[in-house]
Design an enzyme around this catalytic site. Structure first.
Site, PDB file in Angstrom:
ATOM      1  CB  CYS A 117      -2.173  46.301  32.912  1.00  0.00           C
ATOM      2  SG  CYS A 117      -2.356  45.136  31.567  1.00  0.00           S
ATOM      3  CG  ASP A 164      -9.532  49.934  29.605  1.00  0.00           C
ATOM      4  OD1 ASP A 164      -9.518  49.047  28.719  1.00  0.00           O
ATOM      5  OD2 ASP A 164      -8.786  49.912  30.600  1.00  0.00           O
ATOM      6  CG  HIS A 192      -5.838  48.965  29.258  1.00  0.00           C
ATOM      7  ND1 HIS A 192      -6.544  48.496  30.344  1.00  0.00           N
ATOM      8  CD2 HIS A 192      -4.684  48.262  29.224  1.00  0.00           C
ATOM      9  CE1 HIS A 192      -5.840  47.543  30.940  1.00  0.00           C
ATOM     10  NE2 HIS A 192      -4.708  47.383  30.280  1.00  0.00           N
TER      11      HIS A 192
END
Length: 223
Positions: A117, A164, A192
Protein backbone atom coordinates in the site's frame (compact mmCIF):
# COMPACT_ATOMS: atom_id res chain seq x y z
CA UNK A 1 9.99 -13.84 17.47
CA UNK A 2 10.44 -10.07 17.28
CA UNK A 3 10.92 -7.06 19.50
CA UNK A 4 10.16 -3.34 19.52
CA UNK A 5 13.15 -1.18 18.65
CA UNK A 6 14.17 2.47 18.35
CA UNK A 7 15.79 3.96 15.26
CA UNK A 8 17.45 7.34 14.71
CA UNK A 9 17.03 9.14 11.38
CA UNK A 10 19.67 11.38 9.79
CA UNK A 11 17.99 14.52 11.18
CA UNK A 12 18.17 13.12 14.71
CA UNK A 13 14.50 12.13 14.93
CA UNK A 14 13.92 8.98 16.94
CA UNK A 15 11.25 6.60 15.74
CA UNK A 16 10.01 3.20 16.82
CA UNK A 17 9.81 -0.02 14.91
CA UNK A 18 9.76 -3.78 15.05
CA UNK A 19 12.58 -6.22 14.36
CA UNK A 20 12.46 -10.00 13.97
CA UNK A 21 15.63 -12.08 13.80
CA UNK A 22 15.96 -15.63 12.46
CA UNK A 23 16.84 -18.52 14.72
CA UNK A 24 20.14 -19.17 12.96
CA UNK A 25 22.67 -17.02 11.12
CA UNK A 26 20.80 -14.55 8.88
CA UNK A 27 21.24 -14.80 5.12
CA UNK A 28 20.33 -11.13 4.53
CA UNK A 29 18.04 -8.37 5.85
CA UNK A 30 14.72 -7.01 4.61
CA UNK A 31 13.12 -3.69 5.52
CA UNK A 32 9.31 -3.96 5.70
CA UNK A 33 7.30 -0.79 5.06
CA UNK A 34 3.83 -0.54 6.52
CA UNK A 35 0.45 0.18 5.00
CA UNK A 36 -1.41 3.24 6.30
CA UNK A 37 -2.34 1.18 9.36
CA UNK A 38 1.02 1.47 11.11
CA UNK A 39 3.36 -1.27 12.25
CA UNK A 40 0.37 -3.33 13.28
CA UNK A 41 -0.26 -7.04 13.84
CA UNK A 42 -0.14 -7.82 10.14
CA UNK A 43 3.14 -6.00 9.43
CA UNK A 44 4.70 -7.67 12.45
CA UNK A 45 3.54 -11.03 11.15
CA UNK A 46 5.17 -10.26 7.78
CA UNK A 47 8.42 -9.60 9.65
CA UNK A 48 8.04 -12.86 11.55
CA UNK A 49 7.42 -14.77 8.31
CA UNK A 50 10.58 -13.32 6.79
CA UNK A 51 12.57 -14.16 9.89
CA UNK A 52 11.32 -17.74 9.63
CA UNK A 53 12.84 -17.78 6.12
CA UNK A 54 16.23 -16.71 7.46
CA UNK A 55 16.11 -12.93 7.11
CA UNK A 56 16.49 -10.18 9.66
CA UNK A 57 13.28 -8.19 9.13
CA UNK A 58 12.82 -4.63 10.35
CA UNK A 59 9.74 -2.39 10.08
CA UNK A 60 10.19 1.32 10.87
CA UNK A 61 7.19 3.21 12.27
CA UNK A 62 7.08 5.86 9.57
CA UNK A 63 4.07 7.69 11.07
CA UNK A 64 5.87 8.40 14.35
CA UNK A 65 6.58 11.99 13.32
CA UNK A 66 2.82 12.59 13.21
CA UNK A 67 1.52 10.19 15.88
CA UNK A 68 3.97 7.95 17.77
CA UNK A 69 3.10 4.25 17.96
CA UNK A 70 0.04 4.57 15.74
CA UNK A 71 -1.40 1.25 14.64
CA UNK A 72 -4.90 0.10 13.85
CA UNK A 73 -7.02 -2.55 12.18
CA UNK A 74 -9.23 -2.53 9.11
CA UNK A 75 -12.75 -1.50 10.16
CA UNK A 76 -14.30 1.35 8.13
CA UNK A 77 -13.72 3.80 11.00
CA UNK A 78 -10.09 2.73 11.39
CA UNK A 79 -9.50 3.02 7.65
CA UNK A 80 -10.95 6.54 7.69
CA UNK A 81 -8.63 7.52 10.55
CA UNK A 82 -5.59 5.98 8.85
CA UNK A 83 -6.28 7.83 5.61
CA UNK A 84 -5.66 11.15 7.40
CA UNK A 85 -1.96 10.30 7.60
CA UNK A 86 -1.64 10.40 3.82
CA UNK A 87 -3.73 13.50 3.12
CA UNK A 88 -0.45 15.39 2.68
CA UNK A 89 2.37 12.85 2.88
CA UNK A 90 5.90 13.99 3.72
CA UNK A 91 7.73 11.64 1.37
CA UNK A 92 11.17 13.03 2.27
CA UNK A 93 10.64 12.38 5.98
CA UNK A 94 9.30 8.87 5.39
CA UNK A 95 12.32 8.11 3.20
CA UNK A 96 14.68 9.42 5.90
CA UNK A 97 13.03 7.05 8.37
CA UNK A 98 13.27 4.22 5.84
CA UNK A 99 16.99 4.95 5.39
CA UNK A 100 17.41 4.70 9.18
CA UNK A 101 15.98 1.16 9.04
CA UNK A 102 18.27 0.21 6.14
CA UNK A 103 21.28 1.54 8.03
CA UNK A 104 20.29 -0.37 11.16
CA UNK A 105 20.60 -3.74 9.40
CA UNK A 106 23.46 -3.09 6.96
CA UNK A 107 25.83 -5.06 9.19
CA UNK A 108 23.79 -8.21 8.45
CA UNK A 109 24.76 -8.23 4.76
CA UNK A 110 22.66 -7.50 1.68
CA UNK A 111 19.48 -5.50 2.37
CA UNK A 112 16.16 -5.68 0.52
CA UNK A 113 12.96 -3.72 1.01
CA UNK A 114 9.32 -4.75 0.72
CA UNK A 115 6.30 -2.51 1.20
CA UNK A 116 2.52 -2.69 0.98
CA UNK A 117 0.00 0.00 0.00
CA UNK A 118 1.69 3.27 1.06
CA UNK A 119 4.73 1.11 1.76
CA UNK A 120 4.70 -0.18 -1.81
CA UNK A 121 5.16 3.37 -3.05
CA UNK A 122 7.91 4.00 -0.50
CA UNK A 123 9.70 0.78 -1.46
CA UNK A 124 9.77 1.96 -5.07
CA UNK A 125 10.94 5.46 -4.11
CA UNK A 126 13.60 3.92 -1.86
CA UNK A 127 14.89 1.86 -4.80
CA UNK A 128 15.36 5.09 -6.75
CA UNK A 129 16.71 7.38 -4.03
CA UNK A 130 18.17 5.58 -1.01
CA UNK A 131 21.52 3.89 -0.44
CA UNK A 132 22.35 0.41 0.82
CA UNK A 133 19.67 -1.63 -0.94
CA UNK A 134 20.13 -4.66 -3.18
CA UNK A 135 16.50 -5.35 -4.18
CA UNK A 136 13.03 -3.86 -3.80
CA UNK A 137 9.50 -5.32 -3.87
CA UNK A 138 6.34 -3.22 -3.82
CA UNK A 139 2.72 -4.30 -3.42
CA UNK A 140 -0.07 -2.07 -4.78
CA UNK A 141 1.70 1.25 -4.32
CA UNK A 142 -0.66 3.93 -5.57
CA UNK A 143 2.04 6.60 -5.95
CA UNK A 144 4.47 4.45 -7.94
CA UNK A 145 3.06 5.91 -11.17
CA UNK A 146 4.00 9.39 -9.93
CA UNK A 147 7.57 8.25 -9.33
CA UNK A 148 7.89 6.18 -12.50
CA UNK A 149 10.16 8.67 -14.25
CA UNK A 150 12.78 7.81 -11.59
CA UNK A 151 14.83 4.74 -12.41
CA UNK A 152 15.39 2.16 -9.64
CA UNK A 153 19.04 1.62 -8.78
CA UNK A 154 18.39 -2.01 -7.79
CA UNK A 155 16.30 -4.89 -9.18
CA UNK A 156 12.65 -4.07 -8.49
CA UNK A 157 9.49 -6.18 -8.53
CA UNK A 158 5.94 -4.76 -8.32
CA UNK A 159 2.59 -6.44 -7.60
CA UNK A 160 -0.85 -5.03 -8.47
CA UNK A 161 -4.42 -6.29 -8.24
CA UNK A 162 -6.46 -6.20 -11.44
CA UNK A 163 -9.52 -4.93 -9.55
CA UNK A 164 -7.73 -2.36 -7.34
CA UNK A 165 -10.22 0.51 -7.06
CA UNK A 166 -7.44 2.98 -6.27
CA UNK A 167 -4.88 1.98 -8.92
CA UNK A 168 -6.32 1.81 -12.44
CA UNK A 169 -4.67 -0.61 -14.85
CA UNK A 170 -3.81 2.41 -17.02
CA UNK A 171 -1.44 3.46 -14.21
CA UNK A 172 0.15 0.02 -14.19
CA UNK A 173 0.58 0.15 -17.97
CA UNK A 174 2.23 3.58 -17.63
CA UNK A 175 4.68 2.14 -15.12
CA UNK A 176 5.46 -0.79 -17.41
CA UNK A 177 6.00 1.53 -20.37
CA UNK A 178 8.26 3.92 -18.48
CA UNK A 179 10.17 1.23 -16.58
CA UNK A 180 10.54 -1.87 -18.78
CA UNK A 181 13.37 -3.06 -16.54
CA UNK A 182 11.00 -3.41 -13.57
CA UNK A 183 9.27 -6.77 -13.07
CA UNK A 184 5.52 -6.09 -12.87
CA UNK A 185 2.84 -8.65 -11.99
CA UNK A 186 -0.93 -8.16 -12.18
CA UNK A 187 -3.23 -10.55 -10.30
CA UNK A 188 -6.58 -11.29 -12.01
CA UNK A 189 -9.60 -10.42 -9.88
CA UNK A 190 -7.47 -9.19 -6.95
CA UNK A 191 -8.32 -5.98 -5.11
CA UNK A 192 -6.20 -3.51 -3.17
CA UNK A 193 -4.71 -5.15 -0.09
CA UNK A 194 -4.97 -8.66 -1.53
CA UNK A 195 -1.90 -9.86 0.36
CA UNK A 196 -3.19 -9.00 3.85
CA UNK A 197 -5.03 -11.94 5.38
CA UNK A 198 -6.67 -9.63 7.93
CA UNK A 199 -8.46 -7.49 5.35
CA UNK A 200 -11.77 -8.18 3.62
CA UNK A 201 -9.96 -7.74 0.29
CA UNK A 202 -7.59 -10.66 1.02
CA UNK A 203 -7.26 -12.90 -2.02
CA UNK A 204 -5.60 -16.15 -0.98
CA UNK A 205 -5.09 -17.40 -4.53
CA UNK A 206 -3.23 -14.25 -5.52
CA UNK A 207 -1.29 -13.99 -2.25
CA UNK A 208 -0.20 -17.62 -2.59
CA UNK A 209 1.42 -16.71 -5.91
CA UNK A 210 2.76 -13.26 -5.04
CA UNK A 211 4.47 -14.12 -1.75
CA UNK A 212 6.60 -17.04 -3.05
CA UNK A 213 7.39 -14.86 -6.09
CA UNK A 214 8.65 -12.13 -3.75
CA UNK A 215 10.71 -14.59 -1.70
CA UNK A 216 12.28 -16.04 -4.86
CA UNK A 217 13.14 -12.52 -6.01
CA UNK A 218 14.91 -11.78 -2.72
CA UNK A 219 16.63 -15.18 -2.77
CA UNK A 220 17.98 -14.31 -6.21
CA UNK A 221 19.14 -10.76 -5.48
CA UNK A 222 20.13 -10.69 -1.79
CA UNK A 223 23.40 -12.54 -2.09
Amino acid sequence: MGQDIELTASDGFKLGGYRADPAGAPKAAIVVIQEIFGVNHHIRSVCDRLAAKGYVAIAPSIFDRTQPNFQCGYSPDEIATARKFIANPDWAAMLRDTQAAIDAVRDVGAVGIIGFCLGGSIAYAAATKLSGLSAAVGYYGGAVVRFADDKPQVPTQLHFGEKDAGIPLTDVETIKAKRPEVEVHIYPGAQHGFHCDERSSYDKASADIAWPRSLAFFENHLK
